[in-house]
Write a protein that holds these residues in place. Structure first.
Motif, PDB file in Angstrom:
ATOM      1  N   UNK A   6       2.601  27.822  83.058  1.00 16.56           N
ATOM      2  CA  UNK A   6       2.086  27.602  81.568  1.00 16.56           C
ATOM      3  C   UNK A   6       3.062  28.059  80.373  1.00 16.56           C
ATOM      4  N   UNK A   7       3.740  29.058  80.672  1.00 14.13           N
ATOM      5  CA  UNK A   7       4.716  29.412  79.555  1.00 14.13           C
ATOM      6  C   UNK A   7       5.906  28.589  79.643  1.00 14.13           C
ATOM      7  N   UNK A   8       6.288  28.228  80.680  1.00 12.35           N
ATOM      8  CA  UNK A   8       7.457  27.108  80.887  1.00 12.35           C
ATOM      9  C   UNK A   8       7.112  25.832  80.325  1.00 12.35           C
ATOM     10  N   UNK A   9       5.782  25.462  80.178  1.00 14.35           N
ATOM     11  CA  UNK A   9       5.623  24.132  79.733  1.00 14.35           C
ATOM     12  C   UNK A   9       5.624  24.257  78.148  1.00 14.35           C
ATOM     13  N   UNK A  10       5.711  25.347  77.777  1.00 18.55           N
ATOM     14  CA  UNK A  10       5.817  25.336  76.140  1.00 18.55           C
ATOM     15  C   UNK A  10       7.136  25.196  75.590  1.00 18.55           C
ATOM     16  N   UNK A  11       8.261  25.025  76.602  1.00 17.78           N
ATOM     17  CA  UNK A  11       9.442  24.678  76.315  1.00 17.78           C
ATOM     18  C   UNK A  11      10.170  23.663  76.969  1.00 17.78           C
ATOM     19  N   UNK A  12      11.136  23.108  76.420  1.00 22.22           N
ATOM     20  CA  UNK A  12      12.041  22.035  76.891  1.00 22.22           C
ATOM     21  C   UNK A  12      12.842  22.825  78.012  1.00 22.22           C
ATOM     22  N   UNK A  13      13.307  22.307  79.036  1.00 25.89           N
ATOM     23  CA  UNK A  13      14.048  22.922  80.124  1.00 25.89           C
ATOM     24  C   UNK A  13      15.251  23.866  79.558  1.00 25.89           C
ATOM     25  N   UNK A  14      16.059  23.185  78.654  1.00 28.71           N
ATOM     26  CA  UNK A  14      17.198  23.895  78.120  1.00 28.71           C
ATOM     27  C   UNK A  14      16.530  25.054  77.254  1.00 28.71           C
ATOM     28  N   UNK A  15      15.581  24.979  76.529  1.00 26.30           N
ATOM     29  CA  UNK A  15      15.102  26.151  75.672  1.00 26.30           C
ATOM     30  C   UNK A  15      14.297  27.218  76.740  1.00 26.30           C
ATOM     31  N   UNK A  16      13.874  26.804  77.601  1.00 33.04           N
ATOM     32  CA  UNK A  16      13.293  27.618  78.840  1.00 33.04           C
ATOM     33  C   UNK A  16      14.352  28.741  79.112  1.00 33.04           C
TER      34      UNK A  16
END
Length: 156
Positions: free
Chosen positions: A125-135
């Protein structure tokens, strides 16, 4: 359980104060976390303790407290509650009579899949809040913040 996240835009509060905004962000994510583990009947700290013991059962109480980011001096009530729920047992350390080791019970082992699934869902859920690079950048920031010690700051 899956969550659909709204798209959010906004600005930092309190004139961009890092500490204030980090604290607000932590409380928001903590509320999400509490919502996701509520059906398991665990508090956040109980959930952390079980996770830590799933990774390494039989830890000293002081190591366990440190591992979940709590002071050893105020950790006993958390262990008392988990013991009352039937998830842990305390045993004296055979090599150091003053120390106590914490072990998972059979009931806690049966609960492992539920706890680990909630961990997966929260992370997803938290990972979905970000682009892969931002995560990836977010994870680097977390590692840095987790390793900050009081000796690294000099306050005048």
């Amino acid at each position: 359980m899956t969550l659909t996240l709204p798209t959010r835009t906004g600005t930092l509060l309190f004139e961009g104060s890092v500490w204030c905004n980090l604290d607000i962000a932590l409380r928001s994510v903590d509320n999400l976390f509490r919502q996701m583990i509520r059906p398991q009947g665990l508090t956040v700290i109980e959930w952390y303790i079980l996770r830590a013991l799933y990774e390494q059962d039989g830890q000293h109480a002081s190591e366990l407290a440190r591992g979940v980011g709590r002071a050893a001096t105020s950790f006993t009530p958390n262990l008392d509650k988990l013991q009352k729920k039937g998830y842990i047992e305390r045993q004296p350390d055979k090599s150091d009579r003053r120390a106590v080791r914490i072990y998972l019970t059979d009931a806690a082992h049966e609960y492992r899949d539920d706890v680990m699934e909630s961990a997966r869902l929260i992370d997803e859920t938290v990972e979905q809040m970000f682009s892969p690079d931002d995560f990836e950048a977010f994870q680097r920031v977390l590692v840095t913040l987790q390793t900050v010690g009081p000796d690294e700051f000099e306050i005048d």
